[in-house]
Motif scaffolding. Structure first.
Motif, PDB file in Angstrom:
ATOM      1  N   GLN A   2       0.829  -1.199   0.000  1.00 24.11           N
ATOM      2  CA  GLN A   2       0.000   0.000   0.000  1.00 24.11           C
ATOM      3  C   GLN A   2       0.866   1.252   0.000  1.00 24.11           C
ATOM      4  O   GLN A   2       1.952   1.285   0.580  1.00 24.11           O
ATOM      5  CB  GLN A   2      -0.897   0.019   1.231  1.00 24.11           C
ATOM      6  N   ASN A   3       0.376   2.272  -0.696  1.00 24.92           N
ATOM      7  CA  ASN A   3       0.951   3.600  -0.561  1.00 24.92           C
ATOM      8  C   ASN A   3      -0.187   4.603  -0.575  1.00 24.92           C
ATOM      9  O   ASN A   3      -1.313   4.293  -0.975  1.00 24.92           O
ATOM     10  CB  ASN A   3       1.986   3.881  -1.650  1.00 24.92           C
ATOM     11  N   ARG A  58      -0.631   4.623   7.962  1.00 24.64           N
ATOM     12  CA  ARG A  58       0.012   5.428   6.922  1.00 24.64           C
ATOM     13  C   ARG A  58       1.429   5.870   7.306  1.00 24.64           C
ATOM     14  O   ARG A  58       2.348   5.869   6.488  1.00 24.64           O
ATOM     15  CB  ARG A  58      -0.875   6.650   6.656  1.00 24.64           C
ATOM     16  N   TRP A 123      -6.207  11.234   2.102  1.00 19.72           N
ATOM     17  CA  TRP A 123      -5.196  10.388   1.479  1.00 19.72           C
ATOM     18  C   TRP A 123      -5.881   9.305   0.667  1.00 19.72           C
ATOM     19  O   TRP A 123      -6.780   8.632   1.162  1.00 19.72           O
ATOM     20  CB  TRP A 123      -4.313   9.738   2.537  1.00 19.72           C
ATOM     21  N   THR A 125      -5.684   5.689  -0.978  1.00 14.19           N
ATOM     22  CA  THR A 125      -4.942   4.446  -0.804  1.00 14.19           C
ATOM     23  C   THR A 125      -4.759   3.752  -2.144  1.00 14.19           C
ATOM     24  O   THR A 125      -5.715   3.574  -2.894  1.00 14.19           O
ATOM     25  CB  THR A 125      -5.675   3.505   0.164  1.00 14.19           C
ATOM     26  N   ASP A 127      -2.350   0.533  -4.333  1.00 14.60           N
ATOM     27  CA  ASP A 127      -1.526  -0.662  -4.210  1.00 14.60           C
ATOM     28  C   ASP A 127      -0.592  -0.714  -5.409  1.00 14.60           C
ATOM     29  O   ASP A 127      -1.044  -0.703  -6.555  1.00 14.60           O
ATOM     30  CB  ASP A 127      -2.399  -1.923  -4.165  1.00 14.60           C
ATOM     31  N   ASP A 128       0.711  -0.726  -5.145  1.00 13.25           N
ATOM     32  CA  ASP A 128       1.683  -0.695  -6.241  1.00 13.25           C
ATOM     33  C   ASP A 128       1.963  -2.077  -6.819  1.00 13.25           C
ATOM     34  O   ASP A 128       2.748  -2.218  -7.753  1.00 13.25           O
ATOM     35  CB  ASP A 128       2.991  -0.037  -5.800  1.00 13.25           C
ATOM     36  N   PRO A 160       7.166   2.408  -9.637  1.00 11.81           N
ATOM     37  CA  PRO A 160       6.503   3.190  -8.589  1.00 11.81           C
ATOM     38  C   PRO A 160       6.389   4.653  -9.001  1.00 11.81           C
ATOM     39  O   PRO A 160       7.237   5.166  -9.735  1.00 11.81           O
ATOM     40  CB  PRO A 160       7.421   3.019  -7.382  1.00 11.81           C
ATOM     41  N   ARG A 165       4.204  11.038  -1.614  1.00 18.59           N
ATOM     42  CA  ARG A 165       3.337  10.008  -1.024  1.00 18.59           C
ATOM     43  C   ARG A 165       3.974   9.469   0.239  1.00 18.59           C
ATOM     44  O   ARG A 165       5.145   9.749   0.551  1.00 18.59           O
ATOM     45  CB  ARG A 165       3.122   8.860  -2.006  1.00 18.59           C
ATOM     46  N   GLY A 167       4.484   5.639   2.246  1.00 24.71           N
ATOM     47  CA  GLY A 167       4.424   4.209   2.016  1.00 24.71           C
ATOM     48  C   GLY A 167       4.980   3.783   0.673  1.00 24.71           C
ATOM     49  O   GLY A 167       5.471   4.577  -0.126  1.00 24.71           O
ATOM     50  N   GLY A 168       4.897   2.464   0.418  1.00 22.09           N
ATOM     51  CA  GLY A 168       5.407   1.898  -0.819  1.00 22.09           C
ATOM     52  C   GLY A 168       6.921   1.795  -0.817  1.00 22.09           C
ATOM     53  O   GLY A 168       7.563   1.650   0.227  1.00 22.09           O
ATOM     54  N   GLY A 188       8.328   7.433   3.058  1.00 22.90           N
ATOM     55  CA  GLY A 188       7.659   8.333   2.120  1.00 22.90           C
ATOM     56  C   GLY A 188       8.642   9.137   1.295  1.00 22.90           C
ATOM     57  O   GLY A 188       9.861   9.061   1.488  1.00 22.90           O
TER      58      GLY A 188
END
Length: 252
Positions: A2-3, A58, A123, A125, A127-128, A160, A165, A167-168, A188
Protein backbone atom coordinates in the motif's frame (compact mmCIF):
# COMPACT_ATOMS: atom_id res chain seq x y z
CA UNK A 1 2.24 -2.85 -1.01
CA UNK A 2 0.00 0.00 0.00
CA UNK A 3 0.95 3.60 -0.56
CA UNK A 4 -0.94 6.79 0.13
CA UNK A 5 -1.20 9.78 -2.23
CA UNK A 6 -2.32 13.16 -0.88
CA UNK A 7 -5.37 15.02 -2.12
CA UNK A 8 -4.19 18.59 -1.65
CA UNK A 9 -6.06 21.80 -1.04
CA UNK A 10 -4.93 25.40 -0.83
CA UNK A 11 -4.99 27.23 2.51
CA UNK A 12 -7.75 29.43 1.09
CA UNK A 13 -9.95 26.34 0.66
CA UNK A 14 -9.88 25.24 4.28
CA UNK A 15 -10.28 26.60 7.79
CA UNK A 16 -7.27 28.33 9.34
CA UNK A 17 -4.93 25.80 10.88
CA UNK A 18 -5.73 25.21 14.55
CA UNK A 19 -3.86 21.94 15.22
CA UNK A 20 -1.13 19.77 13.69
CA UNK A 21 -2.14 18.68 10.17
CA UNK A 22 -0.56 16.84 7.27
CA UNK A 23 0.75 19.55 5.00
CA UNK A 24 3.46 20.63 2.61
CA UNK A 25 5.37 23.87 3.06
CA UNK A 26 4.21 26.96 4.90
CA UNK A 27 5.15 27.66 8.50
CA UNK A 28 5.50 24.72 10.89
CA UNK A 29 2.87 24.17 13.54
CA UNK A 30 3.94 24.27 17.16
CA UNK A 31 7.74 24.35 16.91
CA UNK A 32 9.51 26.34 19.60
CA UNK A 33 12.21 28.66 18.34
CA UNK A 34 14.91 26.38 19.78
CA UNK A 35 13.49 23.45 17.78
CA UNK A 36 13.68 25.24 14.41
CA UNK A 37 16.61 23.59 12.57
CA UNK A 38 19.58 25.66 11.47
CA UNK A 39 21.89 24.74 8.61
CA UNK A 40 25.25 23.71 10.03
CA UNK A 41 27.01 24.89 6.86
CA UNK A 42 25.74 28.46 6.44
CA UNK A 43 24.09 29.04 9.82
CA UNK A 44 20.74 29.98 8.29
CA UNK A 45 17.33 28.82 9.45
CA UNK A 46 15.94 26.03 7.28
CA UNK A 47 12.61 25.97 5.40
CA UNK A 48 9.78 23.58 6.18
CA UNK A 49 9.15 21.02 3.44
CA UNK A 50 6.43 18.98 5.18
CA UNK A 51 4.75 18.10 8.44
CA UNK A 52 3.01 14.74 8.80
CA UNK A 53 1.05 13.51 11.81
CA UNK A 54 1.24 9.99 13.25
CA UNK A 55 -1.11 7.44 11.73
CA UNK A 56 -0.82 3.74 12.70
CA UNK A 57 -1.23 2.59 9.09
CA UNK A 58 0.01 5.43 6.92
CA UNK A 59 2.90 6.76 9.03
CA UNK A 60 3.70 4.98 12.25
CA UNK A 61 5.55 7.38 14.55
CA UNK A 62 4.96 5.16 17.55
CA UNK A 63 2.46 7.32 19.40
CA UNK A 64 -0.68 9.37 18.75
CA UNK A 65 -0.01 13.09 18.37
CA UNK A 66 3.60 12.86 17.28
CA UNK A 67 4.56 14.99 14.28
CA UNK A 68 7.25 14.36 11.66
CA UNK A 69 9.00 17.50 10.40
CA UNK A 70 11.13 17.75 7.24
CA UNK A 71 13.25 20.85 6.54
CA UNK A 72 16.04 21.93 4.22
CA UNK A 73 18.25 24.98 3.80
CA UNK A 74 17.26 27.36 0.99
CA UNK A 75 19.52 30.31 1.73
CA UNK A 76 22.15 29.62 -0.94
CA UNK A 77 20.89 26.82 -3.21
CA UNK A 78 23.66 24.60 -4.50
CA UNK A 79 26.20 25.69 -1.89
CA UNK A 80 24.91 24.02 1.27
CA UNK A 81 24.64 20.24 0.91
CA UNK A 82 20.91 20.04 1.53
CA UNK A 83 20.67 16.99 -0.73
CA UNK A 84 22.78 14.79 1.55
CA UNK A 85 21.41 13.07 4.62
CA UNK A 86 23.29 13.91 7.79
CA UNK A 87 25.33 16.71 6.21
CA UNK A 88 23.55 19.45 8.16
CA UNK A 89 21.77 21.10 5.24
CA UNK A 90 18.47 19.41 5.99
CA UNK A 91 16.63 18.05 9.01
CA UNK A 92 14.09 15.28 9.63
CA UNK A 93 12.81 14.75 13.16
CA UNK A 94 9.79 13.76 15.25
CA UNK A 95 8.27 15.92 18.00
CA UNK A 96 6.14 14.76 20.92
CA UNK A 97 2.67 16.34 21.22
CA UNK A 98 3.53 17.73 24.68
CA UNK A 99 6.45 19.64 23.18
CA UNK A 100 4.35 21.42 20.55
CA UNK A 101 3.16 24.97 21.06
CA UNK A 102 -0.43 25.85 20.22
CA UNK A 103 -0.10 27.85 17.06
CA UNK A 104 2.00 28.43 13.99
CA UNK A 105 5.66 29.04 14.65
CA UNK A 106 7.06 32.51 14.21
CA UNK A 107 9.29 33.10 11.21
CA UNK A 108 12.95 33.29 12.30
CA UNK A 109 14.68 36.63 12.03
CA UNK A 110 16.78 35.62 9.02
CA UNK A 111 13.60 35.03 6.99
CA UNK A 112 14.12 31.58 5.48
CA UNK A 113 12.15 30.97 2.29
CA UNK A 114 8.59 29.80 2.95
CA UNK A 115 7.77 26.90 0.64
CA UNK A 116 4.45 26.70 -1.23
CA UNK A 117 1.81 25.63 1.31
CA UNK A 118 -0.81 22.96 0.65
CA UNK A 119 -2.85 20.93 3.13
CA UNK A 120 -3.73 17.25 2.77
CA UNK A 121 -7.52 17.06 2.63
CA UNK A 122 -7.44 13.26 2.48
CA UNK A 123 -5.20 10.39 1.48
CA UNK A 124 -5.93 8.05 -1.42
CA UNK A 125 -4.94 4.45 -0.80
CA UNK A 126 -3.21 2.69 -3.70
CA UNK A 127 -1.53 -0.66 -4.21
CA UNK A 128 1.68 -0.69 -6.24
CA UNK A 129 1.46 -4.46 -6.83
CA UNK A 130 4.75 -5.23 -5.09
CA UNK A 131 5.09 -8.01 -2.55
CA UNK A 132 7.35 -7.68 0.48
CA UNK A 133 9.91 -9.80 -1.38
CA UNK A 134 9.69 -7.53 -4.44
CA UNK A 135 10.27 -4.49 -2.22
CA UNK A 136 13.69 -5.87 -1.23
CA UNK A 137 14.81 -5.22 -4.80
CA UNK A 138 14.68 -1.47 -4.10
CA UNK A 139 17.27 -1.82 -1.35
CA UNK A 140 19.93 -4.03 -2.99
CA UNK A 141 22.57 -3.18 -0.41
CA UNK A 142 20.40 -5.01 2.13
CA UNK A 143 20.58 -8.21 0.06
CA UNK A 144 23.55 -10.45 0.76
CA UNK A 145 25.74 -11.15 -2.30
CA UNK A 146 24.79 -14.36 -4.00
CA UNK A 147 21.24 -14.43 -2.63
CA UNK A 148 19.66 -12.61 -5.56
CA UNK A 149 17.99 -14.79 -8.16
CA UNK A 150 19.33 -13.77 -11.60
CA UNK A 151 16.21 -15.23 -13.23
CA UNK A 152 13.81 -13.41 -10.92
CA UNK A 153 12.37 -9.89 -11.19
CA UNK A 154 14.54 -6.79 -10.94
CA UNK A 155 13.85 -3.26 -9.78
CA UNK A 156 13.32 -2.14 -13.39
CA UNK A 157 10.33 -4.49 -13.72
CA UNK A 158 8.31 -2.16 -11.49
CA UNK A 159 7.30 1.47 -11.91
CA UNK A 160 6.50 3.19 -8.59
CA UNK A 161 5.18 6.71 -8.88
CA UNK A 162 7.54 9.63 -8.40
CA UNK A 163 4.77 11.67 -6.75
CA UNK A 164 4.72 12.84 -3.15
CA UNK A 165 3.34 10.01 -1.02
CA UNK A 166 3.68 7.93 2.10
CA UNK A 167 4.42 4.21 2.02
CA UNK A 168 5.41 1.90 -0.82
CA UNK A 169 8.96 1.84 -2.17
CA UNK A 170 11.17 4.73 -3.31
CA UNK A 171 11.18 6.04 -6.86
CA UNK A 172 14.95 6.11 -7.21
CA UNK A 173 16.42 8.65 -9.63
CA UNK A 174 19.99 7.63 -8.93
CA UNK A 175 21.46 4.83 -6.83
CA UNK A 176 19.40 3.04 -4.17
CA UNK A 177 22.71 2.50 -2.36
CA UNK A 178 22.36 6.06 -1.02
CA UNK A 179 19.63 4.83 1.32
CA UNK A 180 20.70 4.69 4.99
CA UNK A 181 21.55 1.23 6.27
CA UNK A 182 21.13 -0.43 9.63
CA UNK A 183 17.51 -0.52 10.71
CA UNK A 184 16.18 2.41 8.67
CA UNK A 185 12.79 2.11 6.98
CA UNK A 186 11.53 4.06 3.98
CA UNK A 187 8.29 5.85 4.92
CA UNK A 188 7.66 8.33 2.12
CA UNK A 189 8.92 10.74 -0.50
CA UNK A 190 8.46 14.34 -1.64
CA UNK A 191 8.29 15.43 -5.27
CA UNK A 192 9.62 18.80 -6.41
CA UNK A 193 6.26 19.46 -8.07
CA UNK A 194 3.12 20.12 -6.04
CA UNK A 195 0.45 17.91 -7.64
CA UNK A 196 -3.25 18.62 -7.19
CA UNK A 197 -5.39 15.58 -7.90
CA UNK A 198 -8.50 17.64 -7.39
CA UNK A 199 -8.96 21.01 -9.07
CA UNK A 200 -8.63 23.92 -6.62
CA UNK A 201 -11.87 25.84 -6.09
CA UNK A 202 -10.07 29.18 -5.88
CA UNK A 203 -7.58 30.87 -8.18
CA UNK A 204 -3.95 31.03 -7.13
CA UNK A 205 -1.23 32.86 -9.09
CA UNK A 206 1.26 30.00 -8.66
CA UNK A 207 -1.09 27.14 -9.60
CA UNK A 208 -1.48 26.12 -13.23
CA UNK A 209 -3.59 23.46 -15.00
CA UNK A 210 -1.78 20.29 -15.98
CA UNK A 211 -2.96 19.71 -19.54
CA UNK A 212 -1.20 16.33 -19.65
CA UNK A 213 -3.20 15.13 -16.62
CA UNK A 214 -0.18 13.12 -15.54
CA UNK A 215 -1.30 10.36 -13.18
CA UNK A 216 -4.67 12.06 -12.99
CA UNK A 217 -3.55 15.35 -11.51
CA UNK A 218 -5.43 18.48 -12.55
CA UNK A 219 -3.10 21.33 -11.49
CA UNK A 220 0.49 21.86 -10.43
CA UNK A 221 2.67 24.36 -8.59
CA UNK A 222 6.41 24.63 -8.11
CA UNK A 223 7.55 22.74 -5.05
CA UNK A 224 10.86 22.35 -3.21
CA UNK A 225 14.20 22.85 -4.93
CA UNK A 226 15.50 19.31 -5.36
CA UNK A 227 17.64 20.12 -8.38
CA UNK A 228 16.50 18.93 -11.81
CA UNK A 229 13.20 17.00 -11.42
CA UNK A 230 14.29 15.75 -8.01
CA UNK A 231 12.66 13.56 -5.40
CA UNK A 232 13.32 13.64 -1.64
CA UNK A 233 13.29 10.48 0.48
CA UNK A 234 12.18 10.11 4.11
CA UNK A 235 13.44 7.29 6.32
CA UNK A 236 12.77 6.49 9.98
CA UNK A 237 14.53 4.31 12.53
CA UNK A 238 12.52 3.13 15.53
CA UNK A 239 13.93 1.92 18.80
CA UNK A 240 14.77 4.98 20.91
CA UNK A 241 12.56 7.32 22.92
CA UNK A 242 11.61 8.92 19.59
CA UNK A 243 11.96 7.61 16.03
CA UNK A 244 15.00 9.08 14.29
CA UNK A 245 14.51 10.72 10.89
CA UNK A 246 16.74 10.83 7.80
CA UNK A 247 16.15 12.86 4.65
CA UNK A 248 18.04 13.27 1.38
CA UNK A 249 17.22 13.88 -2.27
CA UNK A 250 18.32 12.88 -5.73
CA UNK A 251 17.88 14.61 -9.08
CA UNK A 252 18.31 13.82 -12.76
Amino acid sequence: MQNFLPILQLPEETEPQSAPRDKLGGLPWGLRSDMWPVCTQCGGSQSLLAQFVHDPVRLDLGRTGRVLNVFQCNHDPGMCENWQGGAGGNACFVVEPEDLLRGLSEQPGDDPEIEFEAFVAEWETHDDGLSSEDARLFFPSDVQPGNADPTGPSMTDFDPTSSTRLGGVPFWIQSPHEAPQGGWTFVGQLDNTISFRRAPTVDHPDVEPDRSRWEGRTHTAIGPNFGDNGVGYIFLKHGGPLPQGWFFWQCA
